[in-house]
Write an enzyme that holds these catalytic residues in place. Structure first.
Site, PDB file in Angstrom:
ATOM      1  N   GLU A   9       0.835  -1.224   0.000  1.00  0.00           N
ATOM      2  CA  GLU A   9       0.000   0.000   0.000  1.00  0.00           C
ATOM      3  C   GLU A   9       0.862   1.264   0.000  1.00  0.00           C
ATOM      4  OE1 GLU A   9      -3.056   0.239  -0.512  1.00  0.00           O
ATOM      5  OE2 GLU A   9      -3.639  -1.855  -0.288  1.00  0.00           O
TER       6      GLU A   9
HETATM    7  C1  FAD Z   1       3.332  -9.649   0.479  1.00  0.00           C
HETATM    8  C2  FAD Z   1       2.960  -8.582  -0.493  1.00  0.00           C
HETATM    9  C3  FAD Z   1       1.628  -8.422  -0.867  1.00  0.00           C
HETATM   10  C4  FAD Z   1       1.292  -7.474  -1.840  1.00  0.00           C
HETATM   11  N1  FAD Z   1      -0.010  -7.405  -2.301  1.00  0.00           N
HETATM   12  C5  FAD Z   1      -0.274  -6.627  -3.380  1.00  0.00           C
HETATM   13  C6  FAD Z   1      -1.571  -6.669  -4.008  1.00  0.00           C
HETATM   14  O1  FAD Z   1      -2.477  -7.375  -3.561  1.00  0.00           O
HETATM   15  N2  FAD Z   1      -1.764  -5.930  -5.122  1.00  0.00           N
HETATM   16  C7  FAD Z   1      -0.789  -5.140  -5.645  1.00  0.00           C
HETATM   17  O2  FAD Z   1      -1.039  -4.488  -6.660  1.00  0.00           O
HETATM   18  N3  FAD Z   1       0.429  -5.065  -5.073  1.00  0.00           N
HETATM   19  C8  FAD Z   1       0.717  -5.790  -3.952  1.00  0.00           C
HETATM   20  N4  FAD Z   1       1.955  -5.750  -3.384  1.00  0.00           N
HETATM   21  C9  FAD Z   1       2.977  -4.916  -4.006  1.00  0.00           C
HETATM   22  C10 FAD Z   1       3.384  -3.738  -3.163  1.00  0.00           C
HETATM   23  O3  FAD Z   1       2.391  -2.760  -3.205  1.00  0.00           O
HETATM   24  C11 FAD Z   1       4.745  -3.297  -3.721  1.00  0.00           C
HETATM   25  O4  FAD Z   1       5.707  -4.242  -3.277  1.00  0.00           O
HETATM   26  C12 FAD Z   1       5.116  -1.901  -3.298  1.00  0.00           C
HETATM   27  O5  FAD Z   1       4.256  -0.960  -3.887  1.00  0.00           O
HETATM   28  C13 FAD Z   1       6.559  -1.564  -3.658  1.00  0.00           C
HETATM   29  O6  FAD Z   1       6.846  -1.879  -4.988  1.00  0.00           O
HETATM   30  P1  FAD Z   1       8.141  -2.754  -5.324  1.00  0.00           P
HETATM   31  O7  FAD Z   1       8.102  -3.966  -4.484  1.00  0.00           O
HETATM   32  O8  FAD Z   1       8.203  -2.921  -6.773  1.00  0.00           O
HETATM   33  O9  FAD Z   1       9.342  -1.877  -4.808  1.00  0.00           O
HETATM   34  P2  FAD Z   1      10.007  -0.611  -5.582  1.00  0.00           P
HETATM   35  O10 FAD Z   1       8.951   0.305  -6.079  1.00  0.00           O
HETATM   36  O11 FAD Z   1      10.997  -1.121  -6.549  1.00  0.00           O
HETATM   37  O12 FAD Z   1      10.744   0.073  -4.358  1.00  0.00           O
HETATM   38  C14 FAD Z   1      11.974  -0.415  -3.808  1.00  0.00           C
HETATM   39  C15 FAD Z   1      12.493   0.632  -2.836  1.00  0.00           C
HETATM   40  O13 FAD Z   1      12.744   1.854  -3.522  1.00  0.00           O
HETATM   41  C16 FAD Z   1      12.024   2.923  -2.905  1.00  0.00           C
HETATM   42  N5  FAD Z   1      11.549   3.836  -3.951  1.00  0.00           N
HETATM   43  C17 FAD Z   1      10.921   3.520  -5.096  1.00  0.00           C
HETATM   44  N6  FAD Z   1      10.613   4.632  -5.791  1.00  0.00           N
HETATM   45  C18 FAD Z   1      11.048   5.673  -5.068  1.00  0.00           C
HETATM   46  C19 FAD Z   1      11.018   7.088  -5.230  1.00  0.00           C
HETATM   47  N7  FAD Z   1      10.452   7.662  -6.301  1.00  0.00           N
HETATM   48  N8  FAD Z   1      11.562   7.863  -4.268  1.00  0.00           N
HETATM   49  C20 FAD Z   1      12.119   7.319  -3.172  1.00  0.00           C
HETATM   50  N9  FAD Z   1      12.167   5.989  -2.960  1.00  0.00           N
HETATM   51  C21 FAD Z   1      11.635   5.167  -3.883  1.00  0.00           C
HETATM   52  C22 FAD Z   1      10.883   2.280  -2.161  1.00  0.00           C
HETATM   53  O14 FAD Z   1      10.449   3.088  -1.067  1.00  0.00           O
HETATM   54  C23 FAD Z   1      11.521   0.963  -1.712  1.00  0.00           C
HETATM   55  O15 FAD Z   1      12.188   1.146  -0.501  1.00  0.00           O
HETATM   56  C24 FAD Z   1       2.293  -6.647  -2.378  1.00  0.00           C
HETATM   57  C25 FAD Z   1       3.624  -6.771  -1.946  1.00  0.00           C
HETATM   58  C26 FAD Z   1       3.968  -7.728  -1.027  1.00  0.00           C
HETATM   59  C27 FAD Z   1       5.416  -7.871  -0.627  1.00  0.00           C
END
Ligand code: FAD
Length: 605
Positions: free
Chosen positions: A457
């Site tokens: 989220e």
């Molecule tokens: C167990 C689990 C359940 C989930 N369930 C759902 C679901 O039901 N539906 C769904 O759609 N998604 C779901 N998600 C996805 C979740 O919302 C994402 O993991 C989350 O939004 C982060 O995206 P990412 O993992 O690609 O990390 P990234 O976006 O790659 O981020 C990696 C790191 O970089 C940082 N970062 C990225 N961009 C920036 C920026 N512009 N400025 C500063 N810092 C930044 C982030 O804060 C983080 O620390 C789930 C994830 C998990 C682990």
């Protein structure tokens, strides 16, 4: 936890006053209590026993089908039977017409018993609520109604393998399905192709069908898409196709599970990689997942935010409930674990019997910290839920004020409990010593489960940017002014109580520090400089908000007596003595616009 919830709801948030509003006129303190009793019973009898089983027996993929423990199905059937899926809906469609704050308090009991099982229900409710707000009457009737009754489950499909925080870069595409695509009774019909990552509840057989809400970009006649978030639209994609009346047609849609993610925590919630439109199934004789557009083209993210704001408060509530679970488990342990002796004036006397570890000041510190974090987190999230009720059923001025505050506080409600109630769970493990680290006790699972809440989220860092970069500046700072007025009101009432006057002054100084750091952060209006320190800012902001709430709770508890009152005052004192001073350290780099993190060359790391 129930006693804490009752205090927060009735003594502090005055939910009984809501029953004077037409929307809640059929309710009373007794009906609210009956709902919470039911939640407490099902949570204790069905969710708590299923929680460990779901953690140990992870979902398995067997070809195309997934396997989940029977106790998960039974617990969710009991949840559906309680009516909580339709808790906030109109009585006319079978809902309980409960205030949001009572619904959330009921859900806190389920979260505490099993956050992983609760997730299926919350996703389904959030999905259906979104359709009620943005769907056509038929989409509501067919999809949302089946979800509120527990027959079908829901998901939210935003993330992709290459696009998590940056949703503007999603690559899932939607093409109009035939010349008559706009005349489908279920909504404009498209074919979707793409991969969605991390989808919770993406595949299972807990119900008859799964309603996926999917973000995708529509390809125009020239083969182009609108770049960025403006190009995103929202689609409802049922796992099994249905006719215009919602009856299953027996045809499988072209959406399949490509794999499961095996996680640190929340293991009971199946998490999937879903492929849309890869051609494994050929609905209506062609490849491509059939999806019906919800809302206007390009409005997908705005619609999804309807779900996300409530979901973000829900994430914070879940984190706080896990904090409470760890607090209660470690407190019970500390009362019975004998270790060491009391320190008397002459030091320790080995001839004396051992004492329960609860007698040691350092263990008491860890317990009080957990209490301050977890009960504080509950207070914050229920306060936000109460603002949701104010926004929906209050008079015009109150609704406007609540909306402003809610916008500002939502990133805090999501992130503060996720960070500090995780810390609470870590302290719970510490209280149990080596035993806490083993699977013989529940606290290690609470910590593992809670670790997700800083990620989904919107990550912690993204919430920080949202707060400092957007929410504070919205409506020319009206949200911050609304918050300042409430903080001031609490300080005035606390200053009149001798036991709270010093804390009221301390809060005044903290607020001034926060305001001046906010101004300094934006001194030259350079987003890059200001936002480089958004996370320490969020942490300081959150701690000031919690200091305000703890003072408000103490002031409200003022005339009460008994151990609950004494415990609340101690938690407030703890927060002001040990926690609030941390904001000085967090705000220093914010005010100085410290640049070491952003300026260090990549190759110097
Ligand atoms: C167990 C689990 C359940 C989930 N369930 C759902 C679901 O039901 N539906 C769904 O759609 N998604 C779901 N998600 C996805 C979740 O919302 C994402 O993991 C989350 O939004 C982060 O995206 P990412 O993992 O690609 O990390 P990234 O976006 O790659 O981020 C990696 C790191 O970089 C940082 N970062 C990225 N961009 C920036 C920026 N512009 N400025 C500063 N810092 C930044 C982030 O804060 C983080 O620390 C789930 C994830 C998990 C682990």
């Amino acid at each position: 936890m129930r006693a804490t919830l009752d205090f927060l709801l009735h003594d502090w948030l005055e939910v009984d006053a809501l029953t004077r509003r037409p929307r809640f006129a059929d309710h009373s303190r007794e009906t609210f209590a009956a709902v919470l009793d039911t939640c407490e019973r099902i949570a204790r009898e069905q969710f708590a026993p299923a929680n460990r089983i779901a953690d140990q027996q992870e979902p398995r993929l067997d070809g195309e089908r997934v396997w989940l423990p029977e106790s998960t199905r039974a617990a969710l059937a009991a949840y559906a039977g309680s009516g909580m899926l339709a808790a906030a809906q109109d009585a006319a469609i079978g809902g309980l017409q409960l205030p949001c704050v009572v619904e959330m308090a009921g859900n806190a009991l389920f979260h505490q018993a099993s956050i992983a099982l609760s997730a299926y229900a919350l996703l389904t409710v959030g999905n259906a609520n979104l359709l009620m707000a943005h769907g056509t009457p038929r989409q509501r009737e067919v999809f949302a109604r089946a979800e509120f009754s527990g027959r079908w489950f829901g998901t939210m499909c935003l993330s992709e393998p290459q696009a998590g925080s940056s949703l503007g870069d999603i690559t899932t595409r939607a093409l109009p399905d035939g010349d008559d695509f706009e005349s489908d009774p279920l909504g404009p019909r498209y074919r979707l192709r793409g991969n969605k990552m991390w989808i919770s509840g993406g595949e299972h057989e807990l119900g008859e069908n799964i309603v996926h809400l999917v973000l995708a970009k529509i390809i125009d006649a020239d083969g182009h898409v609108v770049p960025g978030t403006k190009g995103i639209s929202l689609f409802v994609v049922p796992r099994l196709l249905v006719d215009a009346d919602g009856a299953l047609t027996g045809e499988r849609n072209d959406v399949v599970v490509a794999g499961l993610n095996h996680k640190l925590g929340y293991r009971g919630t199946i998490n999937t990689l879903l492929n849309f439109g890869e051609g494994r199934h050929q609905p209506r004789g062609a490849a491509g997942a059939i999806g019906y557009r919800v809302g206007a083209a390009g409005e997908g993210l705005r619609c999804m935010f309807h779900l996300m704001n409530e979901a973000r408060i829900g994430v914070g509530l879940g984190a706080a409930a896990l904090g409470m679970a760890g607090y209660e488990a470690s407190l019970a342990y500390a009362r019975t674990r004998l270790q060491g002796r009391a320190i008397g004036p002459a030091g320790k006397d080995p001839a004396q019997p051992q004492v329960p570890i609860l007698r040691h000041a350092d263990v008491r510190r860890m317990l009080l910290a957990q209490k301050a974090y977890a009960e504080g987190g509950l207070a914050l999230t229920l306060y936000c839920a109460r603002l949701v009720d104010e926004q929906r059923s209050g008079d015009e001025r109150a609704a406007r004020d609540a909306a402003l505050l809610l916008e500002l506080l939502t990133p805090v409600a999501k992130s503060w409990p996720s960070q500090w109630c995780l810390e609470a769970n870590s302290l719970a493990i510490q209280v149990l010593g080596g035993y806490g680290y083993t699977r013989d006790f529940p606290v290690e699972q609470y910590w593992r489960d809670n670790r997700l809440n800083m990620i989904h989220e919107g990550t912690h860092g993204i919430q920080a940017i949202d707060l400092l970069g957007r929410k504070l500046r919205q409506d020319e700072g009206a949200g911050l002014r609304a918050l300042a007025a409430r903080v001031q009101r609490t300080r005035r009432s606390a200053a009149a109580q001798p036991a709270l006057a010093a804390a009221a002054r301390q809060l005044g100084s903290a607020w001034q520090l926060l305001e001046s750091a906010t101004r300094a952060a934006w001194l030259d209006a350079e987003p890059e400089a200001a936002l480089a320190n958004a996370t320490p800012y969020l942490q300081a902001f959150g701690h000031v908000v919690l200091a305000w709430l703890w003072l408000d709770l103490a002031a409200c508890s003022g005339a009460a007596e008994g151990s609950a009152h004494v415990g609340r005052l101690a938690a407030m004192r703890y927060f002001y003595a040990y926690e609030l001073p941390k904001i000085d350290a967090w705000l220093l780099p914010v005010a100085a616009r410290e640049s070491v993190c952003r300026e260090l060359p990549d190759d110097a790391f």
